[in-house]
Design an enzyme around this catalytic site. Sequence first.
Site, short mmCIF file in Angstrom:
data_model
loop_
_atom_site.label_atom_id
_atom_site.label_comp_id
_atom_site.label_asym_id
_atom_site.label_seq_id
_atom_site.Cartn_x
_atom_site.Cartn_y
_atom_site.Cartn_z
N GLY A 1 16.62 -4.26 1.98
CA GLY A 1 17.67 -5.21 1.68
C GLY A 1 18.99 -4.89 2.35
O GLY A 1 20.04 -5.25 1.82
N CYS B 1 14.26 -7.97 1.97
CA CYS B 1 13.27 -7.56 2.97
C CYS B 1 12.64 -6.31 2.41
O CYS B 1 12.09 -6.36 1.31
CB CYS B 1 13.93 -7.36 4.33
SG CYS B 1 15.48 -6.46 4.30
N SER B 2 12.73 -5.19 3.08
CA SER B 2 12.21 -3.97 2.47
C SER B 2 13.30 -3.29 1.67
O SER B 2 13.22 -3.15 0.46
CB SER B 2 11.66 -3.03 3.54
OG SER B 2 10.54 -3.61 4.16
N ALA C 1 0.82 -1.20 0.00
CA ALA C 1 0.00 0.00 0.00
C ALA C 1 0.86 1.26 0.00
O ALA C 1 0.43 2.32 -0.42
CB ALA C 1 -0.92 -0.01 1.21
N LYS C 2 2.10 1.10 0.48
CA LYS C 2 2.99 2.28 0.54
C LYS C 2 3.97 2.25 -0.61
O LYS C 2 5.12 2.67 -0.47
CB LYS C 2 3.75 2.27 1.87
CG LYS C 2 2.84 2.42 3.08
CD LYS C 2 3.67 2.22 4.33
CE LYS C 2 2.77 2.16 5.56
NZ LYS C 2 3.48 1.55 6.69
#
Lengths: 657, 739
Positions: A432, A429-430, A344-345
């Site tokens: 990295g 992950c987000s 969503a972001k």
Amino acid sequence: MEKQSSGSDSPVLPAIPNRKPRTLGVNPGSRQESVDSLDSPTGSHVEWCKQLIAATISSQISGVVPPEAAARECKVFRDVQKQMQTDEVPLVPGESVRTTAKDVMYICPFTGAVTGTLTVTDYKLYFVSVERDPPFVLDVNLGAISRLETISVQSHGENTQGVEIVCKDMRSPRFAYKMEDQSKQEIVGMLTKYAFPLSNDLPLFAYQYKEEYPVDGWKVYDPVAEYKRQGLPNESWTISKINSNYEVCDTYPALLVIPTSIQEDELKRVASFRAKHRIPVLSWIHPETQATIVRCSQPLVGPSDRRCKEDERYLQTIMDANAQSHKLTIFDARQSTVAETNKAKDGGYENENFYSNVELNFLEIPNIHVMRESLRKMKEVVYPTIDEMRWHSAIDATHWLEYIRLLLAGAVRIADKLESSKSSVVVHCSDGWDRTAQLTSLAMLMLDSHYRTLRGFQVLLEKEWISFGHKFASRVGHGDENHANSERSPLFVQFIDCVWQMMRQFPSAFEFNELFLITILDHLYSCLFGTFLYNSEKERVEKEVYSKTVSLWSYINSQLEDFSNPFYVDYENHVLYPLASLRHLELWVSYYVRWNPRMRPQMPVHQNLKELLFLRAELQKRVEELQREVSSSHSLSSSSEHTSSPSHGGTPLHTTV
Amino acid sequence: MLSLGSGGPKPAKPSFVSYVTPGEINSEKDSSKKVEHLDLLPGEVVFCSATPVLRYTQDDLSQRGVFGTLLCTNFRVSFISDESPQEEVAQHFKNRLYGENDIPLSCVDQIYGVYDEKKKLITGGQVKNKYPSKIIFHCRDLRVFQFCLTYAKEEDGRRIFQGVVRHCLEPKSLKCVFAFSYSVPAKPVLQENQRTVMFESLEDWHQEMRRTKGDCKPIRDNEAFEISHRLPKYFIVPAAVETEDLSKCEGKGIPIWCWSHHSGCALFKMASVPLGQEDTMSQSHMERMLHAVAQNYLYSVKTEDLTETLPTLQDIQQSYNKFKQFFLIDNTMDFWLSDVKWFSSLENSGWLDMIRQCLRKAMEVVECLEKENTNVLIMEEGGSDLCCVVSSLVQIMLDPYFRTMVGFQSLVQKEWVSGCHQFLDRSNHLHQKEKECQSPVFLLFLECVWQLVQQHSPAFQFSETYLTVLSDSIHVPIFSTFLFNSAHHKASVLQAESPRSQNEVLTCPPVWDWSVQFDCKAQDFFINPLYAEKNKPDKTQRKTHKPKHQRQLSLPSSAFKTPPKKGFFKEETESLKKMLRMRRVSRWLVSPDSPQASTREFYESWQRKPLDYHGVLLPCLDGPAMRVWMQRYLRWIPELQIFGGGAIAVTNRLAELQGEVVQLRRELDRQGRRENKPDNHRPLALSRSSVRLSSSFPFASNRNWSFKPVIPNSRLHSIDVTDNLANQEDEATEAFTVV
């Protein structure tokens, strides 16, 4: 401490290895006796005030010395004369004293209050008291300080100051003194200034440190050599200089290993589809199967499920580079719910429908904030005292070991994918640079025995953590006074803890020992070396870290003996799968609880082994000698006494030769 | 008909899937042929058998297994696999009495039957017409076996089930225990110089008293158990105890000498006499006894009633029952479920705390003896349970002799066997109904010793493997050590047995004859390679730096020394206190402070001194220091085998080095004498193989370990991080940096 010094008077034995971690340049012989206390300032404030008042009233700080103590004082005074040498603050090259205050009381939660001299340098805080025999020493690297708390108490018409030094390394020493002279008024100021140099427009101490070592630690990691060791470049993978000016991705290193067939414009498009432009790049390649560990950041799919053809093709290429498998596994370290939220972001995760033959797994590891909170709780559990009755449930409640278990389990799954399924994996992950670094480096440690050597482990850290932009500066907060910064998180500590857990399970598979890991963690905070400073390779180049500071590896590699594991057996190509079960995980007491004197290890087991190694060497020498002069008749009656000793399995280790 | 398993977990398993079609099952195989495969021990008789029976391999949920024959003999339940034994993995540690697929009858802890997917606890004493499709054994040595009975003929299945239940669970007489059928030629006694002191003769007691420089009175009045059935033939009491005192309270209330400290003070234990009522007779008796203990050395005395300060036998039993469940795991699913709650469940069981309490009590006694040089008298109702635990622990902490293997064995003989610990009742081998008797007291003691061993490994000559094997041996119904409740019990049973076996002597070896179970090579694993042996040649002699018997000289100061500010020994009954105050021999300590603080202080001052492995040894009792005896409890759980790791990796490396050192020494010796005798002693040759061993080595060593890693069950959502931290944008710098 006392025990150590008195224990070392057994001259027959070879030098006893330090029981406690030795911090470089700081009083190498005996390290501090130290403390911690509750971390949360508000909760413990009342208790701290009471403590302070009690200490003030009861003790020598008020100048009224009971006769008995006075008598002792005289003796102490004589000792002081004798000990002027030891009383001096040991300094590392480049370090200078900023202020010294006498009659400062250190409120030790383990052994009671003790009065002595406090010195603040630009590198450390050093407290020494000759009240005790041997002298009581406490030192704290200013880099380890997270926060300074001061408190003032009026008592007997005098103003008593209390200082609590909340540290990143799980302790919070407390001092009390009277604000009577200049030197004491300076303490807090100096501490603040030099503990948080960046907030005070001062350079980090690493730039002042002038020690010279015989080896240059900056030469430990040569990316080209490391990739060459892995067999790269090969026909599918190339060492690219596309990021040599850090233009593609400013948090990545200059050299990247990417698929040979990828064109520059494609790569740029992939970069724009990955968070912080952290494109998928190779971390490790399996020497036999060519399966690879590839790391990157999350794809920016966003709420509308954006696609990027180039990114899809890129992953296809990575899969194709490994002929052994027609699958590619993506491990997303995050919790699936969080990954969904990220979508969503404008972040997100790979859609299995768009990426052919790709399998996506979530490893369900919580984020950096959860980890920070977990370690904070842990500090409460281990400091300053331990509730032995509720120890296990308290440890349970921190979840720290649970997270360690998750990380290890994730890394085992990654390693198993490569080893058993022979398929390549992509880890992210987000961004990295946190969980990704943890997972890839743990998996590499399991798969590649080279990384279990002293040099190999240094390379692993330099590569997966330092060059790939784990944000050490932000996560540790070097020289920064903003202790509440939510960017801070002990992710690297957590990784080293995982390594320690592996070491415990495989005690002879690692060339390095526990002291090596503890030393690394101590210098993660100390700011003595340039190794862990700054967030990225780009920044390090800009700040001239490589030319103006010393590498931690210079220090370590100059005395490898101290950091090597005498039990080491080369496991060669064995893959090590640690058991990710809580039954086999344990709190790293000798790191987290090391300030508690009761938790000091007894004589290390190594001691016996070192003696044995020594004995063997001696005997070997003698056998050789004998063989040389075998013809001549020799009387060796003395030695035959020893050999006739019964050798029912175990042989005495301590028999004299 | 069947009692429901006490909270036994429901099998969360998929239904049984056979990987073998019924045609493949060779049901015609003759079971008697199988029986021949079994190497029966002398005197062993097969009761019943069933074939084919499927034994599930524990390793996964796949319900895979091995077909074979299940037998029940008068010694064990045994499974013989149809599969011809694959190339035997070199077995370093084979028990001569029973193999990995055998369960000695008294080693069976609980049996569960699975009826229509429901797991039920089976209890003895009921007729079972319906036999379960699956039978699960939980063993006292923590192995778990699961057999499927549905492939065997119905009558065979029922017979084996009923046979197993009858022989494993139902009350029986001691004569039915295998030890009384087991007949092997008597062996020569153990080597003389390395002999375990059995404390069965007066001379053994004399010798022990000489060794410790004790000064008490040996008693031989109980040779025919006239004084008491609960006392050994020979024992030692304070010199001032008169012969008529001995028979006052049926053997109770007699202070029995355990050990003398080099300072002259000593440790005594006693079966307490119930006081409290206006029983003047026993009160005056007690007074006299206390006086005897005190005056003997003119030291002050501390008494400690363990019944009141340590957990009861039932507490111990309950705690252990909870604790052992964490290790008796039926399948992988249960394993991972229980793993999540591991630390909390560990704490809830309270087992580690039981261990800690015993160790702490022992430390308190050590403090009295070592620091304050007072005599200590420990008491408890029977005087043969916690008294044994505490007195043995005290002696291990104080006397390095008891940290050698022979010394330790002698200690068990002295305190436990001669001390009339009721081994038979405590282990409940005979499945008597009175459950209150049953309690793993001896195991608790071994657990305490293990804690000491793992904290101070170089101080002990024996290894943790030795302790593990010893704990297993309790449930091997052959050893005289663990079969009787007292010396009198043993004597009367053996006497009753003797007419029957006139021509063959009843062989009932002590457990210390390790060759009954293991060959020499396997016994090597009992030795701790890290043992820091004393350089002095005679290690049986305790170092006695301090001059002995100086108590006469130091009488005033040591006898009436001012009490230290803190104490932990509780107040005695008023009358005793008054009496003792009057006689001014005692120091009754009223303790305002917590006992913990005092032991802590004692520990800390000890810790500050340089560590001497041949001096006083104290355990650290803090939370992190108390550990689970991994080897004993985790060795059979396949999910927990660290392949290529574990402590064995270190031991192996050490053994390797030691082997080299021995070789070098021999070489030196040989060359020195210029002999060319070939050397045939090969020390523990596992060299370079540690990579292939698992952490449970030397146990479970002939299993095939897979190279597949154990991956936690992903179906478990391990943690629910409920706070909003988890949902915070994790690495978005902009949003969260506080500027």
